[in-house]
Design a protein around this motif. Structure first.
Motif, PDB file in Angstrom:
ATOM      1  N   ASP A 142      79.183  18.507  93.380  1.00 16.60           N
ATOM      2  CA  ASP A 142      78.712  17.486  92.452  1.00 16.60           C
ATOM      3  C   ASP A 142      77.191  17.581  92.416  1.00 16.60           C
ATOM      4  O   ASP A 142      76.561  18.065  93.364  1.00 16.60           O
ATOM      5  N   TYR A 143      76.606  17.102  91.307  1.00 14.98           N
ATOM      6  CA  TYR A 143      75.151  17.160  91.172  1.00 14.98           C
ATOM      7  C   TYR A 143      74.625  15.799  90.738  1.00 14.98           C
ATOM      8  O   TYR A 143      75.261  15.075  89.972  1.00 14.98           O
ATOM      9  N   GLU A 144      73.454  15.453  91.250  1.00 13.05           N
ATOM     10  CA  GLU A 144      72.748  14.254  90.843  1.00 13.05           C
ATOM     11  C   GLU A 144      71.354  14.649  90.382  1.00 13.05           C
ATOM     12  O   GLU A 144      70.737  15.564  90.941  1.00 13.05           O
ATOM     13  N   PHE A 145      70.852  13.939  89.364  1.00 13.28           N
ATOM     14  CA  PHE A 145      69.585  14.299  88.750  1.00 13.28           C
ATOM     15  C   PHE A 145      68.629  13.108  88.746  1.00 13.28           C
ATOM     16  O   PHE A 145      69.030  11.961  88.551  1.00 13.28           O
ATOM     17  N   ASP A 146      67.344  13.418  88.971  1.00 10.88           N
ATOM     18  CA  ASP A 146      66.264  12.446  88.832  1.00 10.88           C
ATOM     19  C   ASP A 146      65.218  13.037  87.897  1.00 10.88           C
ATOM     20  O   ASP A 146      64.878  14.229  87.996  1.00 10.88           O
ATOM     21  N   TYR A 147      64.697  12.199  87.001  1.00  8.76           N
ATOM     22  CA  TYR A 147      63.755  12.657  85.985  1.00  8.76           C
ATOM     23  C   TYR A 147      62.404  11.962  86.174  1.00  8.76           C
ATOM     24  O   TYR A 147      62.338  10.735  86.252  1.00  8.76           O
ATOM     25  N   THR A 148      61.348  12.752  86.239  1.00 12.44           N
ATOM     26  CA  THR A 148      59.997  12.222  86.379  1.00 12.44           C
ATOM     27  C   THR A 148      59.132  12.695  85.225  1.00 12.44           C
ATOM     28  O   THR A 148      59.049  13.896  84.964  1.00 12.44           O
ATOM     29  N   MET A 149      58.536  11.754  84.510  1.00 12.18           N
ATOM     30  CA  MET A 149      57.576  12.105  83.465  1.00 12.18           C
ATOM     31  C   MET A 149      56.226  12.345  84.120  1.00 12.18           C
ATOM     32  O   MET A 149      55.711  11.477  84.836  1.00 12.18           O
ATOM     33  N   ARG A 150      55.668  13.518  83.897  1.00  6.82           N
ATOM     34  CA  ARG A 150      54.371  13.864  84.485  1.00  6.82           C
ATOM     35  C   ARG A 150      53.362  14.065  83.353  1.00  6.82           C
ATOM     36  O   ARG A 150      53.484  14.995  82.561  1.00  6.82           O
ATOM     37  N   ILE A 151      52.386  13.167  83.306  1.00  6.33           N
ATOM     38  CA  ILE A 151      51.338  13.222  82.292  1.00  6.33           C
ATOM     39  C   ILE A 151      50.017  13.486  83.004  1.00  6.33           C
ATOM     40  O   ILE A 151      49.535  12.644  83.773  1.00  6.33           O
ATOM     41  N   LYS A 152      49.460  14.650  82.771  1.00  3.96           N
ATOM     42  CA  LYS A 152      48.167  15.004  83.373  1.00  3.96           C
ATOM     43  C   LYS A 152      47.074  14.691  82.353  1.00  3.96           C
ATOM     44  O   LYS A 152      47.171  15.096  81.191  1.00  3.96           O
ATOM     45  N   VAL A 153      46.058  13.958  82.812  1.00  6.52           N
ATOM     46  CA  VAL A 153      44.999  13.522  81.911  1.00  6.52           C
ATOM     47  C   VAL A 153      43.625  13.849  82.507  1.00  6.52           C
ATOM     48  O   VAL A 153      43.482  14.043  83.711  1.00  6.52           O
ATOM     49  N   ASN A 154      42.652  13.868  81.627  1.00  2.00           N
ATOM     50  CA  ASN A 154      41.269  14.116  82.041  1.00  2.00           C
ATOM     51  C   ASN A 154      40.474  12.827  81.860  1.00  2.00           C
ATOM     52  O   ASN A 154      39.986  12.523  80.779  1.00  2.00           O
ATOM     53  N   THR A 155      40.399  12.031  82.929  1.00  2.02           N
ATOM     54  CA  THR A 155      39.617  10.792  82.912  1.00  2.02           C
ATOM     55  C   THR A 155      38.742  10.754  84.166  1.00  2.02           C
ATOM     56  O   THR A 155      39.024  11.460  85.132  1.00  2.02           O
ATOM     57  N   PRO A 156      37.730   9.909  84.182  1.00  2.26           N
ATOM     58  CA  PRO A 156      36.867   9.827  85.378  1.00  2.26           C
ATOM     59  C   PRO A 156      37.552   9.195  86.580  1.00  2.26           C
ATOM     60  O   PRO A 156      37.080   9.348  87.707  1.00  2.26           O
ATOM     61  N   TRP A 157      38.679   8.501  86.375  1.00  2.69           N
ATOM     62  CA  TRP A 157      39.232   7.668  87.434  1.00  2.69           C
ATOM     63  C   TRP A 157      40.539   8.186  88.013  1.00  2.69           C
ATOM     64  O   TRP A 157      40.883   7.869  89.150  1.00  2.69           O
ATOM     65  N   PHE A 158      41.282   8.937  87.260  1.00  2.00           N
ATOM     66  CA  PHE A 158      42.561   9.464  87.744  1.00  2.00           C
ATOM     67  C   PHE A 158      42.949  10.673  86.908  1.00  2.00           C
ATOM     68  O   PHE A 158      42.459  10.869  85.789  1.00  2.00           O
ATOM     69  N   ASP A 159      43.830  11.501  87.484  1.00  2.00           N
ATOM     70  CA  ASP A 159      44.247  12.749  86.834  1.00  2.00           C
ATOM     71  C   ASP A 159      45.700  12.740  86.384  1.00  2.00           C
ATOM     72  O   ASP A 159      46.082  13.554  85.540  1.00  2.00           O
ATOM     73  N   ASP A 160      46.515  11.881  86.969  1.00  2.00           N
ATOM     74  CA  ASP A 160      47.951  11.904  86.704  1.00  2.00           C
ATOM     75  C   ASP A 160      48.470  10.508  86.424  1.00  2.00           C
ATOM     76  O   ASP A 160      48.048   9.531  87.041  1.00  2.00           O
ATOM     77  N   MET A 161      49.432  10.445  85.500  1.00  2.00           N
ATOM     78  CA  MET A 161      50.160   9.214  85.206  1.00  2.00           C
ATOM     79  C   MET A 161      51.646   9.567  85.284  1.00  2.00           C
ATOM     80  O   MET A 161      52.294   9.843  84.277  1.00  2.00           O
ATOM     81  N   ASP A 162      52.171   9.600  86.486  1.00  2.00           N
ATOM     82  CA  ASP A 162      53.554  10.042  86.727  1.00  2.00           C
ATOM     83  C   ASP A 162      54.446   8.828  86.966  1.00  2.00           C
ATOM     84  O   ASP A 162      54.082   7.914  87.702  1.00  2.00           O
ATOM     85  N   PHE A 163      55.633   8.854  86.351  1.00  2.00           N
ATOM     86  CA  PHE A 163      56.578   7.758  86.563  1.00  2.00           C
ATOM     87  C   PHE A 163      58.004   8.249  86.344  1.00  2.00           C
ATOM     88  O   PHE A 163      58.253   9.195  85.607  1.00  2.00           O
TER      89      PHE A 163
END
Length: 251
Positions: A142-163
């Motif tokens: 059997d298989y189970e799946f998890d999905y993560t949205m990975r948004i890489k951005v260029n800002t002065p304060w953070f590089d990733d918006m992952d959820f």
């Protein structure tokens, strides 16, 4: 000062409780000031007092950007909603778009990469014989799946918006739920990259976590002219999922 003496927050000047200190590179930060930082910010321990002061100033100014944000499109997931303002060409990811949450308003032009990462867990199916747990021959999984949205951005304060796109792992048997999450992921990619196909140079689609099985990704299957497709497990299929291992058909 003694080990258990109360420290002073270098941002607001208030005393910090015994368990309330957030250590900075050259000072201390109280938990109340820490709550005002961006939720995507991950470099607090390597930040100076001056770095934090600049970010908190940005976060205060961001509240006006939240109030001025005009929603033209939004895509909801199980945990977050992606809001887009096409007039100002900004976006944000938040549970609620309000000043209290104060989600970071980011230009669409700051997006460097946008992709969905799929983490697959393999679980062997067994049965009981003479009081013992026995594997099928050949093994069945059997298989189970998890999905993560990975948004890489260029800002002065953070590089990733992952959820996470899903709250709980989804079984391969729940094909409708898997398709719904995958479609939501593609809608977000298409919306944020301004491309109907959900791709731009440097943008990625939906990929399996390479840590699961080397070289495996959601685009790695082989299709034939007849509309059938060959899974990486070797099985020939015509449906949405592999009849043998349950892996989704590549996009």
């Amino acid at each position: 000062m003694g080990l258990f003496d109360k420290k002073i927050c270098d941002i607001c000047g208030e005393k910090i409780g015994l368990l309330g200190n957030r250590k900075l590179d050259d000072g201390n930060l109280c938990k109340n000031c820490a709550k005002k930082l961006s939720p995507w910010f991950e470099e607090r321990r390597h930040s100076t007092v001056e770095d934090i002061k600049r970010q908190l100033e940005y976060r205060e100014n961001n509240k006006k950007a939240v109030m001025d944000f005009y929603i033209t499109r939004q895509i909801s997931t199980r945990n977050y909603t992606v809001f887009i303002d096409d007039h100002k060409k900004n976006f944000t990811v938040a549970r609620k778009l309000d000043v209290n949450e104060n989600p970071d308003i980011v230009p669409l032009s700051a997006i460097v990469q946008c992709r969905v990462e799929v983490d697959r867990q393999q679980i062997e199916k067994t049965y009981t014989k003479d009081g013992k747990t026995v594997s099928y021959q050949p093994p069945i999984y059997d298989y189970e799946f998890d999905y993560t949205m990975r948004i890489k951005v260029n800002t002065p304060w953070f590089d990733d918006m992952d959820f996470r796109l899903n709250t709980f792992s989804i079984s391969s048997e729940k094909r409708g739920e898997l398709m719904e999450v995958e479609q939501t992921g593609h809608q977000i990619i298409a919306a944020l990259t301004q491309n109907d196909a959900g791709m731009q140079n440097g943008m990625s689609g939906m990929n399996m976590n390479p840590g699961m099985q080397p070289g495996m990704n959601m685009n790695a299957g082989m299709r034939s002219d007849s509309g059938s497709w060959r899974c990486q497990c070797g099985a020939e299929n015509v449906g949405r999922f592999c009849e043998y291992c349950g892996q989704p058909r590549p996009f």
